[in-house]
Design a protein around this motif. Structure first.
Motif, mmCIF file in Angstrom:
data_model
loop_
_atom_site.group_PDB
_atom_site.id
_atom_site.type_symbol
_atom_site.label_atom_id
_atom_site.label_comp_id
_atom_site.label_asym_id
_atom_site.label_seq_id
_atom_site.Cartn_x
_atom_site.Cartn_y
_atom_site.Cartn_z
ATOM 1 N N MET A 54 49.656 74.787 4.566
ATOM 2 C CA MET A 54 50.784 75.679 4.297
ATOM 3 C C MET A 54 51.636 75.181 3.145
ATOM 4 S SD MET A 54 51.910 76.915 8.021
ATOM 5 C CE MET A 54 52.804 78.304 7.337
ATOM 6 N N ALA A 90 55.200 80.550 16.170
ATOM 7 C CA ALA A 90 54.271 81.473 15.503
ATOM 8 C C ALA A 90 53.715 82.546 16.425
ATOM 9 C CB ALA A 90 53.127 80.694 14.855
ATOM 10 N N LEU A 91 54.578 83.147 17.242
ATOM 11 C CA LEU A 91 54.112 84.258 18.078
ATOM 12 C C LEU A 91 54.407 85.574 17.384
ATOM 13 C CD1 LEU A 91 55.313 83.054 21.587
ATOM 14 C CD2 LEU A 91 53.029 82.903 20.597
ATOM 15 N N PHE A 92 53.761 86.635 17.861
ATOM 16 C CA PHE A 92 54.039 87.969 17.349
ATOM 17 C C PHE A 92 54.884 88.671 18.388
ATOM 18 C CE2 PHE A 92 50.019 86.441 15.698
ATOM 19 C CZ PHE A 92 50.342 86.412 14.350
ATOM 20 N N PRO A 93 56.207 88.748 18.144
ATOM 21 C CA PRO A 93 57.141 89.165 19.198
ATOM 22 C C PRO A 93 56.876 90.561 19.736
ATOM 23 C CG PRO A 93 58.214 89.100 17.030
ATOM 24 C CD PRO A 93 56.882 88.438 16.883
ATOM 25 N N LYS A 94 56.366 91.459 18.889
ATOM 26 C CA LYS A 94 56.174 92.836 19.344
ATOM 27 C C LYS A 94 54.735 93.117 19.733
ATOM 28 C CE LYS A 94 59.950 95.487 17.666
ATOM 29 N NZ LYS A 94 60.279 96.666 16.861
ATOM 30 N N MET A 95 53.945 92.075 19.891
ATOM 31 C CA MET A 95 52.619 92.265 20.465
ATOM 32 C C MET A 95 52.678 91.743 21.900
ATOM 33 S SD MET A 95 49.773 91.221 17.657
ATOM 34 C CE MET A 95 49.692 91.967 16.044
ATOM 35 N N MET A 103 44.916 87.539 18.895
ATOM 36 C CA MET A 103 45.165 87.098 17.518
ATOM 37 C C MET A 103 44.745 85.635 17.338
ATOM 38 S SD MET A 103 46.052 89.262 15.296
ATOM 39 C CE MET A 103 46.374 88.088 13.964
ATOM 40 N N PHE A 106 41.419 85.445 16.024
ATOM 41 C CA PHE A 106 41.182 86.320 14.871
ATOM 42 C C PHE A 106 40.091 85.774 13.950
ATOM 43 C CE2 PHE A 106 41.916 87.835 10.569
ATOM 44 C CZ PHE A 106 41.993 89.197 10.784
ATOM 45 N N ARG A 151 47.085 79.532 23.273
ATOM 46 C CA ARG A 151 46.416 80.379 22.294
ATOM 47 C C ARG A 151 45.497 79.573 21.363
ATOM 48 N NH1 ARG A 151 50.107 83.802 18.256
ATOM 49 N NH2 ARG A 151 50.592 81.693 17.630
ATOM 50 N N LYS B 162 46.170 100.146 15.004
ATOM 51 C CA LYS B 162 46.200 99.766 16.416
ATOM 52 C C LYS B 162 44.879 99.115 16.858
ATOM 53 C CE LYS B 162 47.890 99.906 20.688
ATOM 54 N NZ LYS B 162 48.977 99.002 21.070
ATOM 55 N N TYR B 168 44.936 94.829 13.099
ATOM 56 C CA TYR B 168 45.594 93.721 13.797
ATOM 57 C C TYR B 168 46.211 92.760 12.785
ATOM 58 C CZ TYR B 168 44.611 93.823 18.833
ATOM 59 O OH TYR B 168 44.634 94.100 20.169
ATOM 60 N N ALA B 169 45.432 92.457 11.751
ATOM 61 C CA ALA B 169 45.899 91.503 10.742
ATOM 62 C C ALA B 169 47.133 92.042 10.026
ATOM 63 C CB ALA B 169 44.783 91.218 9.739
ATOM 64 N N ARG B 171 49.335 94.290 11.249
ATOM 65 C CA ARG B 171 50.485 94.274 12.170
ATOM 66 C C ARG B 171 51.014 92.861 12.354
ATOM 67 N NH1 ARG B 171 49.802 96.227 17.585
ATOM 68 N NH2 ARG B 171 47.549 95.938 17.443
ATOM 69 N N ALA B 172 50.082 91.915 12.459
ATOM 70 C CA ALA B 172 50.483 90.518 12.642
ATOM 71 C C ALA B 172 51.284 90.040 11.438
ATOM 72 C CB ALA B 172 49.248 89.651 12.854
ATOM 73 N N GLN B 175 54.805 91.391 11.492
ATOM 74 C CA GLN B 175 55.704 90.797 12.480
ATOM 75 C C GLN B 175 56.058 89.356 12.169
ATOM 76 O OE1 GLN B 175 54.588 91.374 16.593
ATOM 77 N NE2 GLN B 175 53.814 93.398 16.156
ATOM 78 N N ASN B 176 55.119 88.610 11.618
ATOM 79 C CA ASN B 176 55.358 87.192 11.372
ATOM 80 C C ASN B 176 54.303 86.682 10.392
ATOM 81 O OD1 ASN B 176 55.769 84.438 11.467
ATOM 82 N ND2 ASN B 176 56.123 84.383 13.669
ATOM 83 N N GLU B 178 54.031 84.014 8.506
ATOM 84 C CA GLU B 178 53.567 82.633 8.639
ATOM 85 C C GLU B 178 52.611 82.475 9.812
ATOM 86 O OE1 GLU B 178 56.331 79.093 8.057
ATOM 87 O OE2 GLU B 178 55.846 78.909 10.177
ATOM 88 N N ALA B 179 52.972 83.122 10.924
ATOM 89 C CA ALA B 179 52.113 83.036 12.106
ATOM 90 C C ALA B 179 50.748 83.649 11.832
ATOM 91 C CB ALA B 179 52.779 83.726 13.294
ATOM 92 N N ALA B 180 50.738 84.772 11.117
ATOM 93 C CA ALA B 180 49.468 85.427 10.805
ATOM 94 C C ALA B 180 48.589 84.483 9.994
ATOM 95 C CB ALA B 180 49.728 86.713 10.032
ATOM 96 N N PHE B 285 63.821 102.171 15.359
ATOM 97 C CA PHE B 285 62.812 101.287 15.935
ATOM 98 C C PHE B 285 62.821 99.906 15.292
ATOM 99 C CE2 PHE B 285 61.457 105.570 16.699
ATOM 100 C CZ PHE B 285 60.919 105.547 17.969
ATOM 101 N N GLY B 286 63.851 99.617 14.527
ATOM 102 C CA GLY B 286 63.868 98.344 13.794
ATOM 103 C C GLY B 286 64.407 97.209 14.629
ATOM 104 N N GLU B 287 64.207 95.997 14.123
ATOM 105 C CA GLU B 287 64.748 94.797 14.754
ATOM 106 C C GLU B 287 66.217 94.665 14.361
ATOM 107 O OE1 GLU B 287 63.121 92.150 16.510
ATOM 108 O OE2 GLU B 287 61.611 93.692 16.801
#
Lengths: 242, 292
Positions: A54, A90-95, A103, A106, A151, B162, B168-169, B171-172, B175-176, B178-180, B285-287
């Protein structure tokens, strides 16, 4: 002893800013729990981020199973078998919890195996099964940390790096986090953990590494590091802690 | 009562087109944090593809739609590679994209005006001036087809996001980011593909717009505020929110147009933008903003 991961004299920092790591080195032996300790700003998190790709490594090298990781993207390093769980988890809060687990797989080449692996993790961590349809962002800190750690097991990686997994958790929950870490280690995963609470971290580890000002000070068996006088001075305020 | 139904029907038909125009914008913002002020000008580009296809070769704009989408998606790839990819590392990225996309909008507008002049155009396939009647309610065929095609494209986008692995990639990453990246997603590739899809949707919307509205190169400025109000009301980066906002505001605008005159109907969008920012800045629908 054969090293799984060897970090040698790396220099790294953020953007165009000053170097945070100034020649940090580290060797990781397979199957052991390694704990990196050091005062605030020592470069502990930066070291993990540099290993997983990173942050670009400005000089020095990182070798995994004898192979250089220089210039690889995070997704490529993950493919090699190194997982990283950052402080923010590093979670996806809305999943949902289940989608988060998916994920985690993935990057699996064989996606047909994914559902079975997710099922396995759910069996192993009942709380995740119970919460499978809940959005990850609505869970408690401890549950989120459980999810983030569990995970990584989907990929069956060689190394999992954990950046302060106990941060912000109640003391009772903290022990759960280390219990999960033990479960991971028992499945043969090599652990590299950064821990602010040196005592707690070293007690749960096999090997300790002390980092200060971006350099490795010394390393050794966790118990020896814990007893080392230099640690008492540098980190624990010169007081002997039992 | 018949009047009310009539207004709602017209509002919904237009709402679909607005929803399609806005969803590409929303996708690009969600994934890339690019506030793409050039989006409406690129819609205009799609409109010209459909217009000339019809004028020169007699191609129905609905047939030209995939062509317009592909041409614009390719433009999107080019823009991304030339401009946004290299700026992505900059600390002032989001702010910079506002200026960059503003400049792109100016260039696209200037290019279109130079090539095609500022004459008002409209593509006029037979159905554009035809209508269905159900009792006393009339439904213009052009708006109905445009609304239905929009809805179909949005549904396809939603299913793709969906259920597909790449969805998925995306949407991920939204949402985040760095996490993706840590899950093994090549976020740069996700950025490129999302940008191409977003601009491709602008092209598709353009083909529909070409027979629903009359247009000329500088008309895109009118749409900037309209589309921004949809994205803000829906919640920045939420495609579902954008679609809901598009339908709600279009129907409201139709009512305003009916009671106060057509000139006032656009005001609905501007007022909504103000009210949302004052009352519920995160949108439907936003944060909630993290700093709050």
């Amino acid at each position: 002893m054969s090293e799984l991961l060897e970090v040698k004299d790396i220099v790294a920092g953020y953007g165009d800013g000053p170097a945070i790591l100034n020649g940090a080195s580290l060797t990781v032996q397979p199957g052991k729990v390694h704990c990196i300790i050091g005062p605030n700003g020592a470069g502990k998190s930066t070291l993990l981020k540099a290993i997983c790709g990173m942050l670009p490594v400005r000089s020095g090298n990182v070798r995994f199973k004898g192979e250089s990781l220089a210039g690889l993207r995070p997704d490529q390093i993950l493919q090699k078998g190194i997982c990283f769980v950052p402080q923010e988890r590093a979670l996806f809060p809305k999943m949902t919890v289940r989608e988060n687990l998916r994920m985690g797989g993935f990057s699996l080449k064989d996606q047909s195996d994914l559902e079975r692996r997710v099922d396995e993790i759910e069996e192993q961590f009942p709380i995740l099964k119970e919460r499978r349809d809940q959005h990850a962002g609505t869970m408690s800190g401890g549950q989120q940390q459980t999810l983030a750690m569990a995970r990584t097991m989907i990929l069956r990686p060689d190394i999992v790096m954990l950046d302060e997994p106990s941060l912000g958790l109640a003391p009772k929950i903290v022990q759960q986090v280390f219990d999960i870490m033990k479960v991971m280690a028992d499945t043969g995963i090599t652990i590299l953990i950064v821990e602010q609470n040196a005592l707690l971290g070293l007690r749960n580890a096999d090997w300790g590494l002390v980092l200060d000002l971006g350099r490795s000070l010394f390393e050794g068996p966790a118990n020896d590091v814990l007893e080392d006088d230099r640690i008492q001075e540098l980190y624990l305020g010169g007081k002997k802690v039992a | 009562m018949a009047d009310i139904i009539q207004i709602v029907v017209l509002g919904l038909a237009l709402g679909g087109v607005y929803a399609l125009m806005g969803s590409g914008l929303s996708l690009v913002f969600g994934v890339m944090r690019i506030v793409n002020l050039a989006h409406p000008s690129l819609i205009m580009g799609g409109a010209y593809v459909a217009y000339w296809g019809f004028r020169l070769y007699g191609v129905d704009p609905l047939i030209a739609l995939p062509v317009a989408a592909i041409i614009l998606a390719a433009t999107g790839v080019l823009l991304y590679k030339l401009i946004f990819e290299r700026e992505a590392k900059s600390a002032k990225y989001s702010e910079m994209t506002v200026l960059l996309t503003f400049a792109i909008a100016m260039i696209v507008e200037g290019g279109l005006a130079t090539a095609f002049t500022n004459t008002q155009r409209v593509t006029s396939p037979g159905y554009a001036t035809d209508a269905f009647f159900i009792g006393s309610v009339f439904i213009p065929k052009g708006q109905l087809y445009a609304g239905m095609v929009s809805l179909a494209l949005i549904a396809a986008l939603a299913l793709f996001l969906k259920y597909s692995r790449f969805g998925y990639a995306i949407r991920a990453t939204t949402q985040n980011r760095e996490a993706a990246e840590l899950m093994g997603v090549n976020v740069n590739m996700v950025g490129l593909v999302s940008f191409a899809i977003g601009i491709g949707l602008a092209g598709a919307a353009g083909a529909l717009v070409s027979f629903v509205f009359s247009f000329f190169p500088s008309k895109h400025w009118e749409w900037v505020a309209v589309l921004m109000s949809l994205v803000v009301l829906g919640g920045m980066g939420s495609i579902l929110g954008t679609v809901v906002a598009a339908y709600v505001l279009s129907v409201l605008a139709a009512f305003v147009g009916y009671f106060f005159g057509a000139t006032w109907s656009v005001l609905t969008f501007y007022l909504a933008l103000f009210v949302v920012l004052l009352v519920r800045p995160q949108g439907l629908f936003g944060e909630k903003p993290e700093m709050a």
